[in-house]
Design an enzyme around this catalytic site. Structure first.
Site, PDB file in Angstrom:
ATOM      1  N   ASP A 122      -4.565 -21.305   1.181  1.00  0.00           N
ATOM      2  CA  ASP A 122      -5.243 -22.461   0.590  1.00  0.00           C
ATOM      3  C   ASP A 122      -5.979 -23.264   1.659  1.00  0.00           C
ATOM      4  OD1 ASP A 122      -6.121 -24.127  -1.383  1.00  0.00           O
ATOM      5  OD2 ASP A 122      -4.218 -25.109  -1.750  1.00  0.00           O
ATOM      6  N   ASP A 161      -6.571 -16.641  -3.681  1.00  0.00           N
ATOM      7  CA  ASP A 161      -7.425 -17.445  -2.794  1.00  0.00           C
ATOM      8  C   ASP A 161      -7.768 -16.773  -1.472  1.00  0.00           C
ATOM      9  OD1 ASP A 161      -7.866 -19.636  -4.375  1.00  0.00           O
ATOM     10  OD2 ASP A 161      -6.544 -20.974  -3.312  1.00  0.00           O
ATOM     11  N   ASP A 302      -1.855 -28.084 -10.957  1.00  0.00           N
ATOM     12  CA  ASP A 302      -2.694 -27.588  -9.866  1.00  0.00           C
ATOM     13  C   ASP A 302      -2.581 -28.479  -8.632  1.00  0.00           C
ATOM     14  OD1 ASP A 302      -3.845 -25.429 -11.314  1.00  0.00           O
ATOM     15  OD2 ASP A 302      -5.205 -26.817 -12.299  1.00  0.00           O
TER      16      ASP A 302
END
Length: 328
Positions: A122, A161, A302
């Site tokens: 991330d 990701d 999220d």
């Protein structure tokens, strides 16, 4: 862009499992040569596994009198969805994965697992920042993860990701990440022969198909079944399928794909972090020609943003679940 919600945790009954399943060399390197491809995990099971230990199910069990519980049970917690494994979700990932896949095997169902523990994960959004302490730690972790699956049938979504974050990384960081993804694909191919692994490939509004195809090739997609799109995002299935088809064409090789349909019932509105007005998507289906899976767990936040500004990433919130059920 989109970030990832983590924290899906499972507490199946303990079973004895030994990391002796992991070859000694796996601590620092992936197998040099993958084992031959194993059987089709769909043919070895009878539908997808609905995990009673995921956050939504635990919330429903703990709040039977809550007026929202019945709707959440029916629409969310009883549905098959992925279990996320991170570096902090389990003290012993090999044991946790073994417990989970054994529980699914006992039920005759196919489990879906997400491996999410790359160092520096991330990199752009930081809502789910973290990951393994370094390359050696990650190689040990992914070896234990794969050995926990062993020869049981499974589907794995590998490192959401990971290939979309390049704009926030240096060239050296990108090279390190690609090396670790190659190690992960070889490890899963070598230790979990009855697993279908899908490398995360972002989503339709993030990275162009030609660029993402190059990244997938560099990450070792030739060693796994295919790629996943729309993980933890809200883009509609039709648009996601169009993107996946363009990406597959750009790869110039056969590749299957998975679409995350957990929260894309109303399509996307350009926001990735707890946007309002979204709905649940089509429920997971074990169709080998077009796998649509709830990879993100509906109702899990999220991050501290959008319509849930106080709910950390990965934490289940009944109000978020209720919004997805009703489109609020």
């Amino acid at each position: 862009m989109r970030r990832i919600a983590t924290g899906a945790l499972m507490t199946a009954a303990a079973v004895v499992f030994s990391l002796a399943l992991v070859p000694t060399a796996a601590a620092d390197s992936a197998p040099a040569v993958p084992a031959p491809a194993g059987g089709d995990p769909l043919s070895r099971t009878h539908g997808l596994f609905a995990d009673p230990g995921l956050p939504a199910a635990r919330w429903v069990a703990a709040h039977p009198a809550d007026p929202r519980a019945a709707a959440i049970r029916t629409a969310v917690s009883s549905r098959p969805m992925a279990h996320w494994f991170t570096g902090t979700s389990d003290a012993d990932v090999g044991l946790a994965v073994a417990n989970y896949t054994r529980s699914a095997e006992a039920a005759g169902r196919l489990p879906v697992l997400v491996a999410y523990n790359l160092p520096g994960r991330d990199a752009c959004g930081a809502e789910s920042a973290g990951g393994a302490a370094g390359p050696s730690a990650y190689r040990q972790w992914i070896a234990a993860f794969a050995a926990g699956i062993h020869d049981r049938p499974a589907i794995v979504i590998l490192e959401p990701d990971a290939l979309g974050d390049f704009g926030c990384m240096s060239r050296a960081q990108i090279d390190d990440r690609l090396a670790l993804l190659n190690a992960a694909t070889r490890t899963l191919a070598g230790y979990a022969p009855n697993t279908w692994t899908y490398l995360d490939a972002g989503h339709a509004d993030w990275t162009g198909p030609a660029t993402m195809a190059g990244r997938l090739r560099a990450a070792g997609i030739a060693q796994v079944r295919g790629f996943a799109v729309n993980v933890s995002n809200y883009i509609g299935t039709t648009e996601s399928r169009r993107y996946a088809a363009r990406l597959r064409a750009a790869l110039h090789r056969p590749a299957a794909y998975v679409i995350d349909t957990g929260r894309n019932g109303n399509g996307g509105n350009g926001q990735w972090c707890n946007p309002g007005g979204r709905r649940l998507g089509r429920i997971s289906t074990a169709d080998p020609a077009a796998l649509e899976l709830w990879i993100a767990n509906p109702g899990n936040s999220d991050g501290r943003c959008g319509v849930a500004p106080a709910v950390p990433a990965g934490v289940f919130d009944p109000a978020l679940a209720q919004r997805l059920i009703g489109g609020g």
